[in-house]
Design a protein around this motif. Structure first.
Motif, PDB file in Angstrom:
ATOM      1  N   PRO A 188       0.796  -1.235   0.000  1.00 43.21           N
ATOM      2  CA  PRO A 188       0.000   0.000   0.000  1.00 43.21           C
ATOM      3  C   PRO A 188       0.831   1.290   0.000  1.00 43.21           C
ATOM      4  N   ASP A 189       1.970   1.311   0.693  1.00 40.20           N
ATOM      5  CA  ASP A 189       2.661   2.600   0.782  1.00 40.20           C
ATOM      6  C   ASP A 189       3.795   2.709  -0.244  1.00 40.20           C
ATOM      7  N   ILE A 190       3.733   1.937  -1.326  1.00 42.14           N
ATOM      8  CA  ILE A 190       4.835   1.982  -2.289  1.00 42.14           C
ATOM      9  C   ILE A 190       4.923   3.364  -2.949  1.00 42.14           C
ATOM     10  N   ALA A 191       6.148   3.831  -3.176  1.00 44.62           N
ATOM     11  CA  ALA A 191       6.347   5.070  -3.936  1.00 44.62           C
ATOM     12  C   ALA A 191       6.465   4.688  -5.408  1.00 44.62           C
ATOM     13  N   LEU A 192       5.685   5.372  -6.245  1.00 44.83           N
ATOM     14  CA  LEU A 192       5.742   5.084  -7.681  1.00 44.83           C
ATOM     15  C   LEU A 192       6.318   6.283  -8.419  1.00 44.83           C
ATOM     16  N   THR A 193       7.293   6.017  -9.273  1.00 41.56           N
ATOM     17  CA  THR A 193       7.845   7.083 -10.115  1.00 41.56           C
ATOM     18  C   THR A 193       7.781   6.614 -11.561  1.00 41.56           C
ATOM     19  N   THR A 194       7.969   7.560 -12.496  1.00 39.78           N
ATOM     20  CA  THR A 194       7.736   7.194 -13.894  1.00 39.78           C
ATOM     21  C   THR A 194       8.541   8.050 -14.859  1.00 39.78           C
ATOM     22  N   ASP A 195       8.492   7.661 -16.138  1.00 40.33           N
ATOM     23  CA  ASP A 195       9.040   8.475 -17.233  1.00 40.33           C
ATOM     24  C   ASP A 195       7.878   8.819 -18.164  1.00 40.33           C
ATOM     25  N   ILE A 196       7.847  10.058 -18.647  1.00 33.80           N
ATOM     26  CA  ILE A 196       6.772  10.473 -19.559  1.00 33.80           C
ATOM     27  C   ILE A 196       7.386  11.231 -20.737  1.00 33.80           C
ATOM     28  N   ILE A 197       6.944  10.893 -21.933  1.00 31.64           N
ATOM     29  CA  ILE A 197       7.398  11.610 -23.133  1.00 31.64           C
ATOM     30  C   ILE A 197       6.247  12.477 -23.642  1.00 31.64           C
ATOM     31  N   VAL A 198       6.545  13.745 -23.881  1.00 32.86           N
ATOM     32  CA  VAL A 198       5.532  14.669 -24.396  1.00 32.86           C
ATOM     33  C   VAL A 198       5.829  14.952 -25.864  1.00 32.86           C
ATOM     34  N   GLY A 199       4.785  14.913 -26.709  1.00 32.38           N
ATOM     35  CA  GLY A 199       4.941  15.302 -28.111  1.00 32.38           C
ATOM     36  C   GLY A 199       5.454  14.199 -29.009  1.00 32.38           C
ATOM     37  N   PHE A 200       5.134  12.959 -28.664  1.00 34.00           N
ATOM     38  CA  PHE A 200       5.445  11.853 -29.580  1.00 34.00           C
ATOM     39  C   PHE A 200       4.683  12.117 -30.884  1.00 34.00           C
ATOM     40  N   PRO A 201       5.230  11.700 -32.050  1.00 28.86           N
ATOM     41  CA  PRO A 201       4.558  11.968 -33.336  1.00 28.86           C
ATOM     42  C   PRO A 201       3.080  11.588 -33.303  1.00 28.86           C
ATOM     43  N   VAL A 232      -2.886   8.139 -10.964  1.00 26.47           N
ATOM     44  CA  VAL A 232      -1.849   7.316 -10.318  1.00 26.47           C
ATOM     45  C   VAL A 232      -1.228   8.058  -9.138  1.00 26.47           C
ATOM     46  N   GLU A 233      -1.116   9.373  -9.260  1.00 29.15           N
ATOM     47  CA  GLU A 233      -0.447  10.196  -8.241  1.00 29.15           C
ATOM     48  C   GLU A 233       0.984   9.728  -8.000  1.00 29.15           C
ATOM     49  N   TYR A 234       1.830  10.042  -8.971  1.00 27.15           N
ATOM     50  CA  TYR A 234       3.244   9.647  -8.874  1.00 27.15           C
ATOM     51  C   TYR A 234       3.972  10.430  -7.786  1.00 27.15           C
ATOM     52  N   ASP A 235       4.958   9.783  -7.193  1.00 23.63           N
ATOM     53  CA  ASP A 235       5.816  10.451  -6.204  1.00 23.63           C
ATOM     54  C   ASP A 235       6.823  11.364  -6.883  1.00 23.63           C
ATOM     55  N   SER A 236       7.196  10.974  -8.103  1.00 23.26           N
ATOM     56  CA  SER A 236       8.136  11.785  -8.858  1.00 23.26           C
ATOM     57  C   SER A 236       8.111  11.286 -10.295  1.00 23.26           C
ATOM     58  N   ALA A 237       8.619  12.104 -11.234  1.00 22.50           N
ATOM     59  CA  ALA A 237       8.600  11.653 -12.630  1.00 22.50           C
ATOM     60  C   ALA A 237       9.720  12.337 -13.407  1.00 22.50           C
ATOM     61  N   PHE A 238      10.288  11.614 -14.348  1.00 24.04           N
ATOM     62  CA  PHE A 238      11.188  12.223 -15.326  1.00 24.04           C
ATOM     63  C   PHE A 238      10.357  12.527 -16.561  1.00 24.04           C
ATOM     64  N   THR A 239      10.390  13.780 -16.995  1.00 28.78           N
ATOM     65  CA  THR A 239       9.555  14.181 -18.133  1.00 28.78           C
ATOM     66  C   THR A 239      10.458  14.610 -19.280  1.00 28.78           C
ATOM     67  N   PHE A 240      10.101  14.206 -20.481  1.00 29.78           N
ATOM     68  CA  PHE A 240      10.972  14.484 -21.633  1.00 29.78           C
ATOM     69  C   PHE A 240      10.161  15.024 -22.805  1.00 29.78           C
ATOM     70  N   LEU A 241      10.760  15.956 -23.544  1.00 30.34           N
ATOM     71  CA  LEU A 241      10.199  16.340 -24.839  1.00 30.34           C
ATOM     72  C   LEU A 241      10.626  15.277 -25.830  1.00 30.34           C
ATOM     73  N   TYR A 242       9.702  14.791 -26.630  1.00 24.69           N
ATOM     74  CA  TYR A 242      10.089  13.783 -27.624  1.00 24.69           C
ATOM     75  C   TYR A 242      11.210  14.350 -28.505  1.00 24.69           C
ATOM     76  N   SER A 243      12.224  13.537 -28.722  1.00 22.24           N
ATOM     77  CA  SER A 243      13.383  13.961 -29.501  1.00 22.24           C
ATOM     78  C   SER A 243      13.589  12.960 -30.636  1.00 22.24           C
ATOM     79  N   ILE A 244      13.677  13.465 -31.852  1.00 20.97           N
ATOM     80  CA  ILE A 244      13.827  12.574 -33.011  1.00 20.97           C
ATOM     81  C   ILE A 244      15.199  11.899 -32.965  1.00 20.97           C
ATOM     82  N   ARG A 245      15.220  10.573 -33.006  1.00 28.19           N
ATOM     83  CA  ARG A 245      16.477   9.827 -32.996  1.00 28.19           C
ATOM     84  C   ARG A 245      16.624   9.093 -34.323  1.00 28.19           C
ATOM     85  N   GLU A 246      17.567   9.532 -35.138  1.00 27.72           N
ATOM     86  CA  GLU A 246      17.779   8.884 -36.438  1.00 27.72           C
ATOM     87  C   GLU A 246      18.000   7.395 -36.240  1.00 27.72           C
ATOM     88  N   GLY A 247      17.351   6.595 -37.077  1.00 27.58           N
ATOM     89  CA  GLY A 247      17.545   5.146 -36.969  1.00 27.58           C
ATOM     90  C   GLY A 247      16.385   4.464 -36.265  1.00 27.58           C
TER      91      GLY A 247
END
Ligand code: SAH
Ligand code: SF4
Ligand code: F3S
Length: 440
Positions: free
Chosen positions: A298-311, A328-343
């Motif tokens: 019950p008391d687990i801390a949940l964190t996540t990664d989120i990408i904004v602006g995927f095609p 979900v109410e995350y405890d913390s999150a890494f947030t990223f702007l979608y970045s085009i990666r060749e390949g």
């Protein structure tokens, strides 16, 4: 003879940080000693990351700036390694535009560094050595770890998931698991040297064991590591929601040393986008999984990664991301702007999102997340938490920082002799990203 000095500049994830610790160990075995000062270095290594464009651009900037230093000190050796070097087109850019780079190696041949340095001395020409198809597991390289009480330990290398935005499967090769006995032996030896906290590393630790020739899962590994005397805390990164088994949830719930924290990247709250990302779960699957985990822990801390602006991300898709983070109410999150990666597959998608829309959504996401982080931290107000003391605060030498089992960063006054110890701290004040308290 005067000892030669080295510097390593590291970009990217924990995997890269730990690779740099291994490189450091190799160089110190060769007699090199560490310096923070590039001007004073005989050997400078850049350990690079390719996951987003800004990581890549920083490296070019830094390498450009070293041209002068190299001219002033022709004996200086300049090496570039890491994920960027796994791509031929990038190696060619380095060879063409940054001719002052002396050694180029990849993510699969760190152990060959002494030979590469020799080859460079003999030929005085740029040495390039990259294993294109990383399949091997190299044991017997120790690491010169940044801390003496918490350590990264690789459990597996590579990734087979091919999320359509991600370059990692192309820089780290196919998924392969280390033999459990090697991992357990490494943790045992760390425990004997006084290490208290272990973070098990893999791009997707939940699929640990699949490449072994017998049945042995990540949950089995946690059980075995939990038995090692001296180790007080076990963490792991990262879990892919599609592979998180009931067995693992059970292991997390029942093993006393496994910390109450799970990093569970969601990437997007829209099932449509998740499908195009090739994540292999829907919004509903993810929510069901969170419910299952919270029912058991019950008391687990949940964190996540989120990408904004995927095609192709529409306003509706993005709103679903906002909705799910509120649910979900995350405890913390890494947030990223979608970045085009060749390949990658997503780089070829036509409906790329303009930068201004990405930025605007990114800001709205942060405005949604921050009050949630604060609310989650509020539950620690006036509570006593166990903290592993990590270092002296950069802003105030009387203040120490450390982390709770839930992964929360805590600031409190104390003597720096406590670094590496577990202490109880009562929380007096909470902020969005930190807790503040006093030792009791
Ligand atoms: N293996 C880990 C994470 C690897 S990369 C996992 O699957 O969770 C760390 C994070 O970088 C990813 O979770 C993702 O959110 C982000 N990322 C990867 N590629 C990206 C890209 N092209 N643009 C923006 N963010 C990206
Ligand atoms: Fe990248 Fe997906 Fe593999 Fe993580 S699971 S490293 S995001 S391809
Ligand atoms: Fe890590 Fe960056 Fe490589 S995130 S695996 S260092 S591309």
């Amino acid at each position: 003879m005067k000892s030669k000095k080295y510097t390593i500049v590291t970009y990217g994830c924990q995997m890269n940080e730990h690779d740099s610790e291994k490189i450091s160990w190799i160089l110190e075995n060769m007699g090199y000693i560490w310096t923070d000062d590039k001007e004073d270095s005989d050997f400078i290594i850049y350990n690079t990351c390719l996951v987003r464009e800004n990581a890549e651009l920083k490296v070019y900037g830094q390498l450009g700036a070293l041209k002068d230093l190299k001219r002033k000190n022709p004996d200086l050796i300049l090496a570039v390694c890491g994920c960027m070097m796994q791509r031929e087109e990038i190696r060619n850019i380095i060879l063409r535009k940054y001719r002052h780079v002396d050694i180029i190696f990849g993510t699969g041949n760190i152990h060959k560094l002494p030979q590469l340095i020799n080859r460079y001395h003999q030929s005085n020409e740029t040495v390039v050595d990259v294993v294109e198809d990383n399949r091997e597991i190299v044991e017997n390289i120790d690491a010169n770890r940044k801390y003496s009480f918490k350590a990264y330990v690789n459990v597996m290398y590579g990734c087979n998931n091919f999320c359509t935005y991600c370059i990692v499967p192309y820089t780290r090769g196919r998924e392969r698991s280390r033999e459990p006995e090697n991992i357990i032996e490494e943790v045992r030896s760390l425990a004997e040297r006084g290490y208290k906290e272990i973070t098990l590393l893999g791009q997707n630790v939940n699929s640990y064991g699949k490449t072994l020739s017998y049945d042995y899962t990540f949950a089995n590994l946690l059980e075995d590591i939990n038995k090692i005397d001296g180790i007080k805390r076990i963490r792991f990164m990262t879990s892919h929601p599609k592979d998180l088994s009931d067995e693992l949830i059970e292991a997390m719930a029942s093993l006393d040393k496994v910390c109450e924290h799970l990093h569970l990247p969601i990437q997007s709250g829209s099932s449509r986008i998740l499908k195009v990302m090739n994540r292999k779960y829907t919004k509903e699957d993810y929510l069901r999984l969170v419910e299952k985990i919270r029912n058991r822990i019950p008391d687990i801390a949940l964190t996540t990664d989120i990408i904004v602006g995927f095609p192709g991300e529409t306003e509706e898709d993005f709103n679903e991301t906002l909705e799910i983070v509120k649910k979900v109410e995350y405890d913390s999150a890494f947030t990223f702007l979608y970045s085009i990666r060749e390949g990658t597959i997503a780089a070829r998608m036509e409906n790329q999102i303009p930068d201004d829309i990405k930025q605007e959504r990114f800001q709205r996401l942060l405005d949604t997340l921050y009050p949630i982080f604060y609310k989650k931290n509020l539950k620690y107000q006036d509570k006593v938490v166990e903290v592993l003391v990590e270092e002296v605060s950069k802003n105030n030498e009387k203040v120490l920082t450390g982390r709770t089992r839930h992964g929360k960063l805590v600031h409190f006054e104390g003597d720096k002799k406590l670094i590496g110890q577990l202490v109880d701290v009562k929380i007096d004040n909470v902020k969005t990203f930190t807790l503040e308290g006093h030792i009791i």
